[in-house]
Design a protein around this motif. Structure first.
Motif, PDB file in Angstrom:
ATOM      1  N   LYS A  26       0.860  -1.384  -0.135  1.00 50.46           N
ATOM      2  CA  LYS A  26       0.395  -0.168   0.083  1.00 50.46           C
ATOM      3  C   LYS A  26       0.299   1.161   0.289  1.00 50.46           C
ATOM      4  O   LYS A  26       0.799   1.958  -1.005  1.00 50.46           O
ATOM      5  N   THR A  27       1.775   1.445   0.466  1.00 53.25           N
ATOM      6  CA  THR A  27       2.791   2.894   0.685  1.00 53.25           C
ATOM      7  C   THR A  27       3.412   2.660  -0.554  1.00 53.25           C
ATOM      8  O   THR A  27       4.005   3.852  -1.277  1.00 53.25           O
ATOM      9  N   ARG A  28       3.960   1.560  -1.149  1.00 54.94           N
ATOM     10  CA  ARG A  28       4.538   2.085  -2.418  1.00 54.94           C
ATOM     11  C   ARG A  28       3.485   2.349  -3.717  1.00 54.94           C
ATOM     12  O   ARG A  28       4.013   3.344  -4.253  1.00 54.94           O
ATOM     13  N   GLN A  29       1.996   2.383  -3.109  1.00 53.57           N
ATOM     14  CA  GLN A  29       1.131   2.377  -4.587  1.00 53.57           C
ATOM     15  C   GLN A  29       0.888   3.642  -3.965  1.00 53.57           C
ATOM     16  O   GLN A  29       0.514   4.605  -5.480  1.00 53.57           O
ATOM     17  N   ASP A  30       0.606   4.222  -3.154  1.00 54.58           N
ATOM     18  CA  ASP A  30       0.353   5.565  -2.509  1.00 54.58           C
ATOM     19  C   ASP A  30       1.641   6.235  -2.632  1.00 54.58           C
ATOM     20  O   ASP A  30       1.793   7.131  -3.227  1.00 54.58           O
ATOM     21  N   PHE A  31       2.608   5.862  -2.712  1.00 54.44           N
ATOM     22  CA  PHE A  31       3.986   6.918  -2.994  1.00 54.44           C
ATOM     23  C   PHE A  31       4.216   6.681  -4.410  1.00 54.44           C
ATOM     24  O   PHE A  31       4.285   7.986  -5.524  1.00 54.44           O
ATOM     25  N   GLY A  32       3.538   5.944  -5.363  1.00 54.36           N
ATOM     26  CA  GLY A  32       3.680   5.436  -6.703  1.00 54.36           C
ATOM     27  C   GLY A  32       2.902   7.258  -7.808  1.00 54.36           C
ATOM     28  O   GLY A  32       2.926   7.452  -8.287  1.00 54.36           O
ATOM     29  N   ALA A  33       1.652   7.141  -6.729  1.00 50.30           N
ATOM     30  CA  ALA A  33       0.641   7.835  -7.424  1.00 50.30           C
ATOM     31  C   ALA A  33       0.879   9.662  -6.848  1.00 50.30           C
ATOM     32  O   ALA A  33       0.354  10.257  -7.502  1.00 50.30           O
ATOM     33  N   ALA A  34       1.072   9.507  -5.128  1.00 47.65           N
ATOM     34  CA  ALA A  34       1.916  10.649  -5.474  1.00 47.65           C
ATOM     35  C   ALA A  34       3.022  11.331  -5.883  1.00 47.65           C
ATOM     36  O   ALA A  34       3.567  12.678  -5.960  1.00 47.65           O
ATOM     37  N   SER A  85      13.085   2.616   7.199  1.00 43.49           N
ATOM     38  CA  SER A  85      13.194   3.319   6.906  1.00 43.49           C
ATOM     39  C   SER A  85      13.418   4.257   5.377  1.00 43.49           C
ATOM     40  O   SER A  85      12.393   5.015   5.135  1.00 43.49           O
ATOM     41  N   ASP A  86      13.261   3.598   4.711  1.00 45.49           N
ATOM     42  CA  ASP A  86      12.723   4.009   3.329  1.00 45.49           C
ATOM     43  C   ASP A  86      11.457   4.737   3.015  1.00 45.49           C
ATOM     44  O   ASP A  86      10.540   4.873   2.427  1.00 45.49           O
ATOM     45  N   TYR A  87      10.510   3.663   3.660  1.00 47.64           N
ATOM     46  CA  TYR A  87       9.245   2.901   3.897  1.00 47.64           C
ATOM     47  C   TYR A  87       8.722   4.139   4.238  1.00 47.64           C
ATOM     48  O   TYR A  87       7.461   4.940   4.248  1.00 47.64           O
TER      49      TYR A  87
END
Length: 128
Positions: A26-34, A85-87
């Protein structure tokens, strides 16, 4: 129980790992959208005078500019190599972009400090 603490069973560990995997996805998806700029676009932007003119500069480099450099690294990092830390930083970026988008000023924003600040965080509101 070991020293008063229950022993984590392999089933519970698998369940926790599954939840963690879902949260990371979910974090990767949200980051990709932002973040709608590529690593190359963001890196080029961060080298511009406009990029360096905006943001909170407590220690010389603005928070957003430093974040942008970290975002470039994240965009170039393989999924399996991402750290906790990246997440955490990815979630920070998503929060900043969402908050900042909600503060959109009226009128033309193409050459605005608002847009430039967002671009330091990897989001071009006039982009993709």
């Amino acid at each position: 129980m070991t020293a008063g603490y229950p022993v984590r069973t392999s089933q519970r560990r698998q369940e926790e790992d599954g939840v963690r995997d879902e949260e990371q996805e979910k974090t990767r998806q949200d980051f990709g959208a932002a973040v709608n700029m590529t690593a190359a676009e963001l890196e080029r932007w961060l080298g511009s005078d406009e990029s360096e003119e905006v943001g909170d500069k407590k220690s010389g480099e603005s928070t957003g500019h430093a974040s942008g450099r970290r975002i470039v690294e994240l965009l170039r990092t393989k999924r399996d190599d991402l750290t906790d830390s990246d997440y955490e930083h990815m979630r920070k970026v998503v929060g900043y972009v969402h908050r900042h988008l909600a503060q959109r000023p009226g009128g033309d924003v193409e050459d605005s400090r608002w847009r430039y600040s967002l671009m330091n965080w990897g989001h071009d509101p006039l982009g993709k």
